[in-house]
Write a protein that holds these residues in place. Structure first.
Motif, PDB file in Angstrom:
ATOM      1  N   GLU A 187      53.142 -73.659  76.776  1.00  0.00           N
ATOM      2  CA  GLU A 187      53.132 -73.430  77.995  1.00  0.00           C
ATOM      3  C   GLU A 187      54.432 -72.632  78.250  1.00  0.00           C
ATOM      4  N   GLY A 188      54.624 -71.846  79.379  1.00  0.00           N
ATOM      5  CA  GLY A 188      55.732 -71.298  79.631  1.00  0.00           C
ATOM      6  C   GLY A 188      56.975 -72.052  80.345  1.00  0.00           C
ATOM      7  N   PRO A 189      58.034 -71.383  80.596  1.00  0.00           N
ATOM      8  CA  PRO A 189      59.202 -72.107  81.233  1.00  0.00           C
ATOM      9  C   PRO A 189      58.759 -72.972  82.467  1.00  0.00           C
ATOM     10  N   GLY A 190      59.196 -74.080  82.838  1.00  0.00           N
ATOM     11  CA  GLY A 190      58.679 -74.961  83.786  1.00  0.00           C
ATOM     12  C   GLY A 190      57.579 -75.904  83.344  1.00  0.00           C
ATOM     13  N   GLU A 191      56.860 -75.625  82.395  1.00  0.00           N
ATOM     14  CA  GLU A 191      55.642 -76.246  81.985  1.00  0.00           C
ATOM     15  C   GLU A 191      55.890 -77.427  81.312  1.00  0.00           C
ATOM     16  N   PRO A 207      47.564 -67.784  79.763  1.00  0.00           N
ATOM     17  CA  PRO A 207      48.858 -68.146  79.518  1.00  0.00           C
ATOM     18  C   PRO A 207      49.939 -67.113  80.015  1.00  0.00           C
ATOM     19  N   VAL A 208      49.784 -65.912  80.169  1.00  0.00           N
ATOM     20  CA  VAL A 208      50.788 -65.024  80.841  1.00  0.00           C
ATOM     21  C   VAL A 208      51.055 -65.314  82.205  1.00  0.00           C
ATOM     22  N   ARG A 209      49.781 -65.521  83.000  1.00  0.00           N
ATOM     23  CA  ARG A 209      49.977 -65.823  84.301  1.00  0.00           C
ATOM     24  C   ARG A 209      50.608 -67.038  84.577  1.00  0.00           C
ATOM     25  N   VAL A 210      50.324 -68.160  83.568  1.00  0.00           N
ATOM     26  CA  VAL A 210      50.824 -69.676  83.777  1.00  0.00           C
ATOM     27  C   VAL A 210      52.217 -69.526  83.539  1.00  0.00           C
ATOM     28  N   GLU A 211      52.842 -68.723  82.485  1.00  0.00           N
ATOM     29  CA  GLU A 211      54.097 -68.676  82.432  1.00  0.00           C
ATOM     30  C   GLU A 211      54.783 -68.019  83.606  1.00  0.00           C
ATOM     31  N   SER A 224      58.503 -57.266  89.093  1.00  0.00           N
ATOM     32  CA  SER A 224      57.553 -56.808  88.508  1.00  0.00           C
ATOM     33  C   SER A 224      56.703 -57.748  87.724  1.00  0.00           C
ATOM     34  N   GLU A 225      55.615 -57.770  87.728  1.00  0.00           N
ATOM     35  CA  GLU A 225      54.689 -58.683  86.891  1.00  0.00           C
ATOM     36  C   GLU A 225      54.423 -58.409  85.499  1.00  0.00           C
ATOM     37  N   PRO A 226      54.156 -59.165  84.772  1.00  0.00           N
ATOM     38  CA  PRO A 226      53.686 -58.985  83.364  1.00  0.00           C
ATOM     39  C   PRO A 226      52.703 -58.184  83.134  1.00  0.00           C
ATOM     40  N   ALA A 227      52.537 -57.548  82.221  1.00  0.00           N
ATOM     41  CA  ALA A 227      51.128 -56.933  81.946  1.00  0.00           C
ATOM     42  C   ALA A 227      50.086 -58.082  81.579  1.00  0.00           C
TER      43      ALA A 227
END
Length: 433
Positions: free
Chosen positions: A97-101, A125-129, A6-9
């Protein structure tokens, strides 16, 4: 295959508005039959997705000369203007940034002085993460892409921020992952076959051809088919190509997949030309280098903008010479951006790396500084040629899928510059100013 989570809102879904249609007689090279057939077959985004990005039908043409010169409007159309506009100051970068960035410092950076470009908003940023999390999981768990000691480089590539910036109209994170897997796979081939991690011009043709069969499958006898199938797991580049292409063909049409295969063949041919110069220890003429860069460039990335956006540009419109010119100019300009931002990185690498400043300095007898500054002007000329050609084609072709595709290519050009400018983990500017 990747499990669908499931994708984040997304509180702020990407918005896109087709440019107003302008059809001056002097820029209408397409016949009525072609337009009628294309309009009938073009995939209207609203009919399929219920207007997921706020699209609306273009209004009737207006003759006002000022409106024509002002050009198209809406998200992603900065690169489609006939004349420059006053640009707003670049927005502040996201705090993290999110994990992996890469670390937050990678979200800063200075644009090359004098480089013609358009600032873009920070990617969501939500999509980037989420893209960053998913692509790292795919790289490690699905294709065993890299050993542990390459992890810092993988994170520093910041591919999540890259792809979200280049595809703000993607309907879902699943759509963004189509582009992200392919980008990572293409860079694995470049690094492992051509460049930093064991690459060599020796035997490159064989490696590229066998890897290309992961994109364009071999059809042979039952006796030999299993051997080929096993070969697709022989190294990280082939594993990545095979997996990324499987996801792509599930999401796109047969014609979109064939378009991508063709563009990747172009890319591989460009690799081979550069390898031949390395074997001969020869610096090509400037025009020869630019010809190579029209093939060894980013072209396969912006030309999947419709697949990532959840629609399709019909094959006959993609094949039109005017569309091909726009695509080629976009690829050429974005690739010179890479030459300019990676200049110091390549100078610090072992051996001689060809890029436009190096070739101009050698062939035209200029200093390193003057050759670099001339390369900036070459890029700027290419960008203006791209913008003019894209604006003319946007005006001449009032088909929703074609106009959205042109906006998508322009957005990719701008997002590509954004990523190069902000990726200070990989790139730094020379001290020429």
């Amino acid at each position: 295959m990747e499990s669908r989570q499931s994708e984040p809102a997304e509180s702020h879904p990407p918005q896109s508005h087709p440019p107003e249609s302008i059809l001056p007689e002097v820029v209408a090279p397409f016949g009525a039959r072609v337009l009628a057939e294309a309009a009938a077959r073009a995939c209207d985004v609203r009919a399929v997705f219920g207007d997921p990005v706020g699209a609306s039908s273009p209004p009737a043409p207006e003759p006002d000369l000022a409106r024509i010169l002002r050009g198209p409007s809406g998200l992603g159309t900065a690169g489609l203007r006939l004349v420059p506009r006053e640009e707003p100051a670049p927005p502040a970068e996201a705090p993290g940034e999110g994990p992996g960035e890469a670390p937050p410092a990678a979200a800063e950076g200075t644009p090359i002085p004098g480089l013609y470009h358009h600032p873009v908003p920070d990617p969501d940023p939500v999509r980037v993460e989420e893209v960053s999390r998913r692509i790292k999981s795919w790289a490690i768990d699905e294709v065993s892409l890299y050993p542990d000691d390459w992890e810092e480089e993988f994170d520093g590539f910041s591919v999540g921020r890259y792809m979200v910036a280049c595809h703000p109209d993607a309907p879902t994170v699943d759509h963004l992952m189509i582009a992200t897997r392919l980008m990572v796979a293409e860079n694995a081939v470049d690094d492992c076959y051509c460049e930093d991690h064991g690459g060599s011009p020796d035997g490159l043709g064989e490696r590229l051809l066998l890897a290309h069969t992961a994109l364009d499958p071999l059809y042979t006898t039952q006796e030999y088919q299993p051997q080929w199938a096993r070969s697709l797991h022989a190294d990280a580049p082939r594993r990545a190509y095979r997996s990324a292409m499987e996801y792509f063909v599930q999401a796109g049409s047969a014609s979109q997949a064939d378009r991508f295969r063709h563009d990747m063949a172009r890319l591989h041919m460009g690799y081979l030309a550069e390898a031949a110069w390395a074997k001969e220890d020869r610096v090509p003429e400037v025009w020869e280098y630019l010809a190579m860069r029209q093939f060894n460039n980013f072209r396969p990335c912006p030309t999947i903008t419709d697949t990532v956006g959840g629609y399709e540009l019909p094959a006959d419109l993609h094949a039109q010479p005017a569309m091909q010119r726009v695509i080629a100019l976009a690829g050429n300009a974005t690739t010179i951006v890479n030459d300019l931002y990676s200049y110091t990185k390549e100078l610090d690498s072992p051996g001689r790396h060809l890029n436009l400043p190096v070739v101009i300095a050698d062939r035209e007898g200029l200093s390193e500084r003057d050759a670099y500054l001339k390369s900036v002007e070459v890029h700027n000329d290419l960008m203006r040629e791209f913008e003019t050609a894209a604006a003319e084609l946007t005006a001449a072709l009032p088909v929703p899928s074609a106009q959205r595709f042109l906006r998508g290519v322009a957005t990719w050009v701008d997002g590509n510059h954004y990523w190069h400018r902000t990726n200070t983990y990989r790139y730094s500017l020379p001290d020429f100013w």
